[in-house]
Scaffold this active site. Structure first.
Site, PDB file in Angstrom:
ATOM      1  N   GLY A 347       0.839  -1.202   0.000  1.00 47.84           N
ATOM      2  CA  GLY A 347       0.000   0.000   0.000  1.00 47.84           C
ATOM      3  C   GLY A 347       0.864   1.239   0.000  1.00 47.84           C
ATOM      4  CB  ALA A 348       2.195   3.498   1.719  1.00 49.02           C
ATOM      5  CG  MET A 349       8.702   1.253   1.833  1.00 47.90           C
ATOM      6  SD  MET A 349       8.586   0.055   3.179  1.00 47.90           S
ATOM      7  CE  MET A 349      10.052   0.499   4.121  1.00 47.90           C
ATOM      8  CD  GLU A 350       7.791   1.439   6.966  1.00 49.98           C
ATOM      9  OE1 GLU A 350       8.221   0.521   7.658  1.00 49.98           O
ATOM     10  OE2 GLU A 350       6.834   1.303   6.158  1.00 49.98           O
ATOM     11  CD  GLU A 384       3.300   3.748   5.176  1.00 54.67           C
ATOM     12  OE1 GLU A 384       4.490   3.493   5.447  1.00 54.67           O
ATOM     13  OE2 GLU A 384       2.410   2.872   5.141  1.00 54.67           O
ATOM     14  CG  HIS A 387       6.218   2.947   9.970  1.00 54.05           C
ATOM     15  ND1 HIS A 387       6.532   2.002  10.913  1.00 54.05           N
ATOM     16  CD2 HIS A 387       5.288   2.380   9.156  1.00 54.05           C
ATOM     17  CE1 HIS A 387       5.822   0.904  10.687  1.00 54.05           C
ATOM     18  NE2 HIS A 387       5.051   1.104   9.632  1.00 54.05           N
ATOM     19  CD  GLU A 406       4.720  -2.430   9.125  1.00 55.56           C
ATOM     20  OE1 GLU A 406       3.767  -1.644   9.134  1.00 55.56           O
ATOM     21  OE2 GLU A 406       5.766  -2.209   8.476  1.00 55.56           O
TER      22      GLU A 406
END
Length: 1909
Positions: A347-350, A384, A387, A406
């Site tokens: 979905g997304a990456m931090e 995100e 994080h 997570e």
């Protein structure tokens, strides 16, 4: 006599209905039988079910074989420079990146080894010849030298072995240069693609988490190995480069003459490799600044311009500020970039400072995006940004504690989102989105704890497997519970000290517990134990408890909750599955003090209730557990829900539903109690309870939507949801308004979704109307909130039109959220073929992006119709899916769970276990746990259904009694189905009895009716046949059928009391004496009565037992009346369909050959059983009836009130049944006369009007004249009708007097047809007319000698065509079209002789198998040789004598040899033996010789030529031939034929040292020739010097012989390749085509290997002069070459030039095709060139070109044009298009049955399509075999075609498994083809092993010569 022949309409309809009912039951029982048989076949043997363990390899102690890094080295600083290439590499076609890295690291323990992660990188060798260099950082010490360096692929390391140790506390620098692929695999440094303004654009981007940084550069790729990163990116000017930190500098540079820009970034903070990011793109951005932090949103420029990033930009600042306050820590970086990528797997990456997102979770468009899209954007941004501190600033030491990263972000995302959108009350949604979601997984015995042991998580796939619902959703739920019982103040206080302590470092989860305990100790919070003690019960054991409260006694207990209480829990727990549980609760609307349950059970007095009190525990569902109550408390809660549900908090209403349903699944409460919790819902308007209910009822749909529970369940839920639907209809003013509240908007969607799902007509009409309006007006007025459900329901209710519209909208939308809605909705269709197509699209990133592939498959699996398709799909494509997503995709486990969630039967379970076993070696990667969970869930589902189905059904029925009663009263079909069932059972009993007993007293297996050949006791004399085909479907059954009556008059030649006559698929009318036939004697005699009559299905007989004997010499008549289906199976009497002027038209036509006359009427269906036929056809007025004889009278009559036309025909000549033909159509015709013969060409009216029959009419007369003259016998009939049929399986059929053709073979259009089409027409007319004498007038006695019929017609077709078109020189083409073709098959050990023994060809499929290349092409070649050594005069003389003597009768092959021998003697021809002796060597043994000539000695020898000399020839024979040798020395022809009569002989004249010898002049003989090497060299020299000296056909033969001799290891492959070198000077077609045919084998074997590029270069060099030659000859392609074969070679020039990459050619074909696309009404491409141009343009293009080609194909009215397009549609490299095309072959509305196998073969010939075609044939084998296995000449060609490329052991294994799997059922007419495929594959494997390197070297050398000056 019977009452009459014609069956009345009413009786006929009833009969057909009864037949259909019986047939359906038969089919059902057949399926059951086959299943039971399969079960018996699959019985477990003693060793089955036990996997033999593989030997365990000895564990390696080498550090490079371990997955964790040694602790000796610690990185400090990385200097990384990367240059991604955003265009394909010209040589490889790949996208690549290059890079260099300098890594400063500290040695903390002495070591002589450097181990650093590296995956899929290729290194540039340094000067030291190693993969990297190592230097010391300081001046006072040196680095040891590198001894060796290597890559360790399994553990993904670069290993450097040093000459000495690195010293402790010293720093060193490792430097490396490398290349990697910028692939589209969504991992590491990868590429994303998108289209903008019609231009494809590339983004180079990254996804490092968890273990893919090593794919971008060598690194210490573990989260604890933090370092500082200095990143530099080289890129094209004008592109934007981004990384984690701010840009430091950007300068213009030049590399290899290319202008570039280098962007350098400031050093990062100290961080983990997995958080690194760098991106090069053409994106735009928007920005603002909050408290000194620069916030930027990047996306595609049109998205930015459309302000789709505004919402994200507006919310990022407030969320950042919230977290700064929450953590009490300033955001650690100067910028926060967020970028929306077209292709992104998660979905997304931090990534720290550069967060990457899917477009759908960052971009918001008010016009298209829904409130759920907006909410998702807010929560994902919050996730995100959380994080940035928790995970990035402080990072967990190893992945075993991933849950804390997570889970924490998943919990606080709701807090951050709430801060951004305070009116939404979004925090409540954690219960639905996370807790309920994870409860489902964590209630399985195959679940796992939140935290694992560090040593248990080692490999990348184990790490990826942790990114699951447990880590995210259970983590969030447990932390929410922790925050609640600590209080938020204490929780955040501990959190803040934790972050401060470990900033820029690493921690473990117990470090957080320690800090939280410190916060607890400094507060007044009272806990029953330490944070560590409490939380470890939730973290270190899997699962969760169910808390049971008895309100009568106050007893409270806990138990591990399992969905299947009988499942075995094999994972030990340190706490014995007991938890320390906080209980928030209320009593009768009053909140109570929280309680703790610290033991298995306790008594809490305050939880006892009075009669008017009730207890509700786990308030607001803050605790991670379920709650059960005593029955009395449940009843009180249910009553409260019904009377005043709002007194129970909204989240707890949802919890009561969810708990009750899951407690019921676990058998803790009755299922009926769970269902009762839904009764109050008709009063509920809030979203969360409704969502909880529908989520749980979804399980009921999964289990019951294919059972009888479904109807009453739908009725109940419809009743419950209608009030909610009406509520929103009213409050939104009938839908135009949007509810104000966020949750109300969700609830509105729920109302519409469930109302439509349950079939509420108001809802269905509403969604269909909205969707139709959109389709019609192209303006989408559907509110974005409702689009997902409206799209889904409209597509589900619609058909292909709605689906195609949605697909078009999906492909063209630029809004990611809109695309997501459409992508989901496309899976809702009820059409299996559309779902199959959609599944295939998931394998093609051009159709469905890789990021969306697995979720699309899951969407399809959620559809009841799609689930089995999706399951079959992933099994069929497992290796491909696994390779793409299995190792590291977080969504992979969702895929496995998604496709198996409906599994609830023993069969499902067996399939799932088999799937696990079958793919054990491939593995399941990050889906390993999901497979085990699916098995466990399936077992639970099976038990649950068996225990609950009846009670559930009874409850739903009871709740919907009025509705059910109404439904039963209105069901008129019930009685019909009862009657149908009764008829079916009666029919089955009868057929079963017949099958088991044989239907009579005689059940001896050797009975005449069990043999396939007719007895000789009866011989037919004539038939009287009347047939009435119905050209419209029967209204009751939908079937087309025909009725008929037949009288066959036959002579008894020996006494018998049995009549056997062929009959297949005919249903007979019982006559007055109750039998299905009537027997009378001719001439006033008496006939015995019929004792019994029955059908024998296997041998296809009508059997009549008599009460007395038939007398020898007496003539009898057998009368029958019958009905048959006029099906579309292209055999017997069948129907063909076509469309003309928008109207569908039907043709009733026939194909009797070889054994299908019996499908039309009962007959003695063997070729020797000749008779006269009197045919009458009944047909609709206005249609035309045709048969073999001339129409005698045509009258209009009325039958049963139906006006019809009756056409009677002249009696036929005496002929075989297989030559009979009948056609009823709406066709028109052209006519002419040739002497006394009437010639007519029949076809569709439009085709005749447009002159498409003119050419056939013009050449038929001359061809007939040629054969009359050649045979010296007049044409035997008064007419020659030739008819072109829209559907016809073969090329043509020689029915006597009425020849039937495929349209492509008879019709020629000057505008669209090529010279190839014209040649095909004249040669096939010649072939069929040759049969009028040879085959029809004189017929071979049995099918074992079919070669003489077909071989003769094939040979003389060239002579007849040559006579009709003398300028074409047609006779030479036999070399390419037949001789070379036959050589390829006849050189296999699995070949067969021309003539077989009569008793070996018995079964219909054995007969069909004779119609192969051997019979046609070898037969033609051998007869041509025979004519050559006899002379044409002698050959024709003998032939004429043979035809005259045996006219109207049957013969054997020896009869022809006898007549030819007489002609030899009459003409004093000198032969070395009798014709019989010579020819039997060629006819009775398979294969052919290679003649070896040694010009040094004059020795000439022969041997059996085999492509694989090591193959095992199992057919015994001497394999010696009497070989006629025509030869020449240098340019001098030798006049006499020299005969090689034994294995070895000497011809002194052939000795030569300076001159070359060439044998088999004009390839008159059927053999190959090899020479000594010296002679080969002289021949090659002659070719290069002056090739015209060597005869044209021999130039072609030298090439063909050399290549095949090389394959047989008789000469080198290099010698064969050298025969092509002269072609750059050759312009003649036949040598070129010979070379291309042989090089085609090289392409088949080598185009997937490294040989391909130099081979392409060589071929480009070879063909370019030919291309230019024709370009000049035709004045830049504006003219047509004069010579027939030049026109052919012009096509070769274009085809090869384009396929080898001649840019000029590719531009030419693409331009022509584009011009046509732009103006479809005007196709300026010359017909000769269209096949090549279409193929080249479609291959070079993409979906637009293919779709255009398909649309033109579908509307083409000219068969030859359709054929060209049909072939070209198999040319794309886009595998999805190829898969779609393959799927069309299953649908006759898309691809006619006649063309299906050839389309499959065409796809298989495409290098991108071969494996697809092979998979398709295997997947659809049952259908293929049923449709084409028996009776199809092309079935064998399909098997040969799809296996032609097979050349690896893996492919051989697949083929052998395929043969084993289907061996029992056989392969019908492809049996021999399967054998040959196996032999050819083995031969190919050997050939590749022996020749690949030699060929590669040769091509490489040639390419080098061509490039040198």
């Amino acid at each position: 006599m019977g009452k009459g022949f014609f069956v009345s309409k009413s009786v006929g309809v009833v009969a057909i209905i009864l037949g259909a009912g019986a047939l359906a039951t038969i089919i059902a029982l057949s399926v059951v039988y086959s299943q039971e048989k399969a079960k018996n076949n699959d019985k477990v043997l003693p060793t089955d079910g036990v996997t033999t363990p593989k030997p365990t390899p000895t564990p390696s102690n080498n550090p490079w074989d371990k997955y964790r890094l040694p602790k000796s080295l610690v990185p400090e600083v990385y200097n990384v420079t990367l240059w991604p290439r955003l265009t394909e590499d010209e040589v490889t076609g790949l996208y690549i990146f290059t890079g260099e890295v300098g890594i400063q690291f500290l040695c903390v323990e002495e070591t002589d080894l450097i181990i650093i992660h590296s995956n899929k990188l290729n290194y540039t060798t340094a000067k030291s010849s190693h993969l990297a260099t190592v230097t010391a950082l300081g001046a006072g010490y040196k680095a040891p030298s590198i001894v060796s360096s290597w890559l360790q692929p399994v553990t993904q390391y670069l290993v450097l072995k040093l000459s000495g140790p690195l010293m402790k506390d010293n720093s060193y620098i490792l430097h490396a240069e490398f290349i990697g692929e910028l692939s589209d695999d969504l991992g590491g440094f990868y590429r994303s693609e998108y289209i903008e303004d019609g231009v494809k654009k590339i983004v180079a981007t990254t996804q490092m988490q968890p273990t893919d940084a090593r794919k971008a550069f060598p690194c210490f790729d573990e989260p604890a190995m933090k370092a500082v990163f200095n990143i530099s990116l080289i890129h094209d000017p004008g592109m934007v480069a981004l990384s984690n930190s701010e840009e430091k500098d950007s300068t213009d540079i030049v590399i290899d003459g290319k202008n570039l820009r280098k962007t350098e970034f400031k050093p990062t903070e100290k961080m983990s490799t997995y958080l690194l990011a760098f991106i090069v793109s053409d994106f735009g951005f928007i920005n603002n600044t909050i408290d000194g932090v620069l916030i930027r949103i990047f996306a595609r420029k049109p998205a930015i311009l459309a302000r789709q990033g505004d919402y994200a930009l507006n919310k990022t600042g407030p969320i950042l500020k919230f977290f700064e306050k929450y953590y009490n820590s300033t955001y650690p970086l100067p910028k926060s970039d967020q970028i929306a990528l077209p292709d992104f797997n998660a979905g997304a990456m931090e990534n720290w400072g550069l967060i990457t997102y899917r477009e759908t979770v960052l971009l918001y468009d008010q016009e298209f995006s829904s409130n759920s899209n907006k909410e998702r954007i807010t929560t994902i941004i919050a996730h995100e940004l959380a994080h940035m501190w928790f995970g990035n600033l402080v990072t967990l030491r190893w992945w075993n504690d991933l849950w804390l990263n997570e889970g924490f972000a998943s919990y606080v995302e709701y807090l951050g989102a709430h801060e951004a959108e305070k009116t939404w009350n979004v925090k409540d949604l954690i219960v639905l989105n996370d807790m309920h979601r994870v409860f489902a997984v964590d209630a399985l015995a195959s679940s796992h704890p939140l935290s694992s042991k560090e040593e248990d998580i080692q490999r990348p796939e184990q790490i990826s497997e942790l990114f699951d619902a447990i880590s995210y959703s259970k983590g969030a739920s447990v932390l929410r519970m922790l925050s609640d019982f600590l209080t938020e103040d204490v929780f955040t206080k501990g959190l803040r000290t934790y972050l401060a302590e470990f900033a820029f470092g690493n921690a473990v989860y117990t470090d957080l517990w320690r800090n939280l305990q410190m916060a607890v100790d400094g507060s007044s919070t009272d806990l029953p134990g330490s944070v560590h003690e409490i939380m470890n019960t939730w973290v270190l054991q899997m699962g969760f408890p169910v808390v049971t409260i008895n309100t009568t006694t106050g007893a409270v207990s806990q138990k591990h909750f399992l969905l299947d209480p009988e499942s075995e829990v094999t994972t030990p727990s340190p706490y014995n599955y007991k938890w320390i549980i906080p209980i928030q609760w209320m009593k009768t609307e009053v909140n109570q003090t929280a309680e703790w349950l610290t033991a298995e059970s306790a008594t809490i007095e305050s939880m006892k209730t009075l009669p008017n009190e009730w207890v509700l525990a786990n308030l607001n569902v803050v605790g991670y557990y379920r709650v059960n109550y005593d029955q009395e408390n449940w009843e009180k809660l249910l009553n409260r829900l019904s009377s005043n549900h709002k007194v129970i908090p909204v989240i707890n209403r949802a919890q009561l539903l969810d708990d009750a349903f899951n407690l019921a699944r676990a058998k803790i409460v009755p299922t009926v109690l769970a269902l009762r919790t839904t009764k109050y819902l008709s009063q509920e308007r809030d979203y969360i309870p409704w969502a909880s209910a529908t989520n749980n009822l979804d399980f009921f749909y999964l289990m019951f939507d294919r059972t009888e529970v479904y109807g009453p369940m739908q009725d109940y839920l419809r009743k419950q949801v209608i009030p909610l639907f009406d509520h929103f209809r009213n409050t939104t003013d009938k839908w135009p308004n949007v509810p104000e509240g966020h949750m109300d908007q969700y609830s509105q969607v729920s109302a519409v979704s469930l109302a439509c799902r349950t079939g509420y007509e108001d809802c269905l009409n509403l969604t269909t109307t909205w969707f139709t309006q959109w389709m019609t007006t192209k303006e989408n007025m559907i509110n974005p909130n409702l689009r997902s459900t409206v799209y889904c329901n409209a597509i589900a209710s619609g058909g292909a039109k709605e689906w195609e519209f949605a697909w078009t909208e999906f492909k063209k939308t630029t809004i990611a959220s809109e695309a997501e809605k459409l992508r989901s909705a496309l899976a809702c269709t009820k059409q299996p073929w559309l779902l199959n197509r959609y599944l295939e699209y998931t394998l093609n990133p051009a159709m469905i992006r890789k990021q969306d592939a697995t979720s699309t498959i899951v969407y399809i699996a959620s559809n009841v119709i799609g689930q089995p398709l999706a399951w079959d799909f992933i099994r069929a494509h497992w290796s491909q899916i696994f390779s793409q997503y299995g190792g590291r995709s977080f969504s992979f486990s969702n895929l496995i769970n998604g496709v198996t969630k409906r599994f609830s039967t023993e069969f499902d379970l067996q399939q799932l276990k088999q799937f696990k076993a079958d793919n054990a070696e491939v593995g399941f990667g990050s889906g390993t746990l999901a497979v085990d969970q699916s098995i466990e869930r399936t077992v639970a589902n099976i038990k649950w259904i068996s225990e609950n189905k009846k009670s559930v059904l009874d409850w739903f029925v009871a709740e919907t009694k009025p509705i059910m009663a109404k439904r039963c009263r209105t069901s008129r079909l019930c009685i019909f189905f009862l009657v149908l069932a009764s008829v079916s059972v009666a029919t089955i009993v009868t057929l079963w009895t017949i099958t088991l007993t044989g239907g009579g007293d005689d059940d001896d297996v050797t009975a005449p009716w069990d043999r396939y050949r007719l007895p000789s006791a009866l011989v037919p004399d004539h038939y009287n046949i009347t047939l009435w085909p119905r050209l419209s479907p029967d209204p009751s059954t939908g079937l087309y059928f025909f009725t008929g009556k037949s009288t066959v008059e036959f002579v008894c030649t020996s006494e018998t009391d049995l009549i056997l006559i062929h009959s297949n698929k005919l249903n007979y009318t019982r006559l007055e004496d109750t039998h299905i036939a009537m027997l009378t004697a001719s001439g006033g005699g008496s006939a015995p009565s019929i004792k019994s009559s029955r059908l024998q299905l296997t041998t296809q007989y009508l059997i009549i037992h008599l009460n007395g004997k038939l007398h020898e010499g007496q003539t009898y008549r057998l009368y029958t009346e019958f009905t048959g289906e006029l099906s579309d199976d292209l055999a017997g009497f069948y129907r063909s369909e076509y469309e003309e002027d928008g109207e569908q038209k039907i043709v009733a036509t026939s194909q009797m050959h070889p054994t299908h006359a019996r499908k039309t009427f009962p007959c003695f269906d063997e070729p020797a059983m000749k008779a006269f036929f009197h045919i009458t056809l009944i047909h609709p007025p206005g249609t035309v009836a045709l048969s073999n004889g001339m129409e005698r009278d045509i009258v209009n009559i009325t039958i049963d009130g139906v006006e019809v036309t009756q056409t009677r025909f002249e009696p036929t000549k005496k002929m075989s049944t297989y030559l009979l033909a009948i056609v009823v159509s709406d066709f028109s015709h052209l006519r002419a006369t040739q002497g006394d013969t009437l010639i007519r060409i029949w076809a569709r009216r439009k085709a005749i009007e447009q002159g498409h029959g003119d050419y056939a009419l013009n050449v038929t007369g001359p061809v007939l004249d040629f054969f009359q003259r050649d045979y010296n016998i007049s044409y035997p009939l008064s007419k020659s009708d030739q008819v072109a049929l829209p559907d016809f399986y073969f090329g043509a059929m020689e029915n006597w007097g009425l020849v039937t053709y495929r349209e492509t073979r008879l019709l020629y259009d000057n505008v669209t047809s090529s010279n190839r089409n014209k040649e095909t027409t004249v040669s096939i007319i010649a072939h069929e007319l040759a049969h009028m004498w040879f085959g029809n007038l004189v017929t071979l006695r049995w099918w074992n000698e079919v070669w003489l019929n077909e071989g003769f017609a094939t040979y003389v077709s060239y002579l007849g065509a040559d006579f009709a078109e003398p300028a074409w020189n047609m006779k030479d083409l036999i070399l390419l079209d037949d001789i070379h073709k036959a050589f390829a098959v006849d050189a296999l050990a699995s070949s067969h002789p021309l003539s077989s023994k009569e008793d070996s060809i018995i079964l219909p499929d054995q007969i069909m198998e004779q119609f192969d290349t051997i019979s046609y092409s070898k037969g033609a070649a051998v007869l041509r040789m025979l004519s050559g050594f006899l002379s044409e005069q002698v050959f024709v003389q003998g032939l004429s004598s043979y035809l005259k003597q045996f006219a109207y009768s049957s013969t054997v092959g020896n009869d022809l040899w006898d007549k030819l021998e007489m002609a030899v003697k009459a003409n004093n021809v000198s032969l070395p033996g009798r014709v019989h002796e010579i020819m039997n060597r060629w006819v009775l043994q398979m294969g052919f010789p290679v003649v070896n000539i040694d010009t040094a000695t004059g020795e000439v020898s022969q041997r059996h030529f085999l492509l694989d000399p090591e193959s095992n020839v199992t057919v015994p024979n001497s394999y010696e031939w009497q070989v006629p040798v025509w030869w020449m020395k240098s340019s001098e022809h030798q006049t006499d034929v020299w005969w090689l009569m034994e294995k070895t002989a000497v011809n002194p004249d052939m000795r030569s040292s300076g001159s070359w010898v060439l044998a088999n002049i004009n390839v008159t003989g059927y053999y190959r020739v090899n020479y000594d090497l010296g002679n080969w060299e002289r021949l090659l020299l002659q070719l290069r010097a002056e090739h015209q000296v060597i005869p044209l056909l021999n130039r072609a033969q030298l090439v063909d012989d050399a290549f095949n001799l090389a394959r047989a290891q008789l000469v080198s492959s290099t010698l064969a390749l050298r025969t092509t070198s002269y072609l750059s000077g050759e312009t003649e077609y036949i040598p070129w085509q010979s070379a291309l045919d042989n090089l085609h084998y090289y392409y088949l074997m080598l185009d997937q290997t490294e040989v391909y590029p130099p081979m392409q270069e060589y071929m480009k060099h070879l063909v370019t002069p030919l291309y230019l030659y024709f370009q000049n000859m035709t004045s830049d392609w504006t003219l047509v070459p004069d010579k027939h074969t030049d026109q052919y070679n012009q096509v070769n020039a274009i085809r090869m030039a384009c396929s080898t990459g001649v840019t000029q050619c590719q531009n030419l074909t693409s331009t022509w095709f584009k011009q046509w696309m732009n103006n479809p009404q005007e196709n300026v491409i010359h017909p000769n060139l269209r096949s090549a141009v279409y193929c080249s343009a479609i291959a070079a293009g993409d979906e637009a070109e293919w779709e255009f080609g398909w649309s033109q194909f579908m509307k083409a009215s000219t068969a030859s044009e359709a054929s060209k397009l049909m072939s070209a549609l198999a040319c794309p490299s886009n595998t999805q298009l190829l898969r779609r095309y393959l799927s069309y072959t299953l649908n006759p509305a898309m691809i006619r049955k006649q063309d299906a196998t050839s389309v499959i073969t065409s796809v298989a010939s495409n290098r991108a399509g071969q494996s697809l075609a092979w998979d398709f044939v295997r997947e659809q084998w049952e259908y293929m075999f049923t449709q084409y296995g028996v009776g199809s000449f092309s079935f064998a060609s399909m098997i040969g075609g799809v296996t032609a490329r097979f050349s690896t052991p893996a492919q051989l294994q697949q083929l052998e498994e395929f043969v084993k799997e289907h061996g029992e059922d056989g392969f019908g007419s492809a049996s021999l083809a399967v054998e040959q495929a196996l032999e050819r594959t083995r031969s190919n494997i050997k050939w590749l092993q022996q020749n690949k390197e030699e060929i590669l070297d040769w091509f490489t050398n040639q390419a080098g010569h061509q490039k040198s000056p």
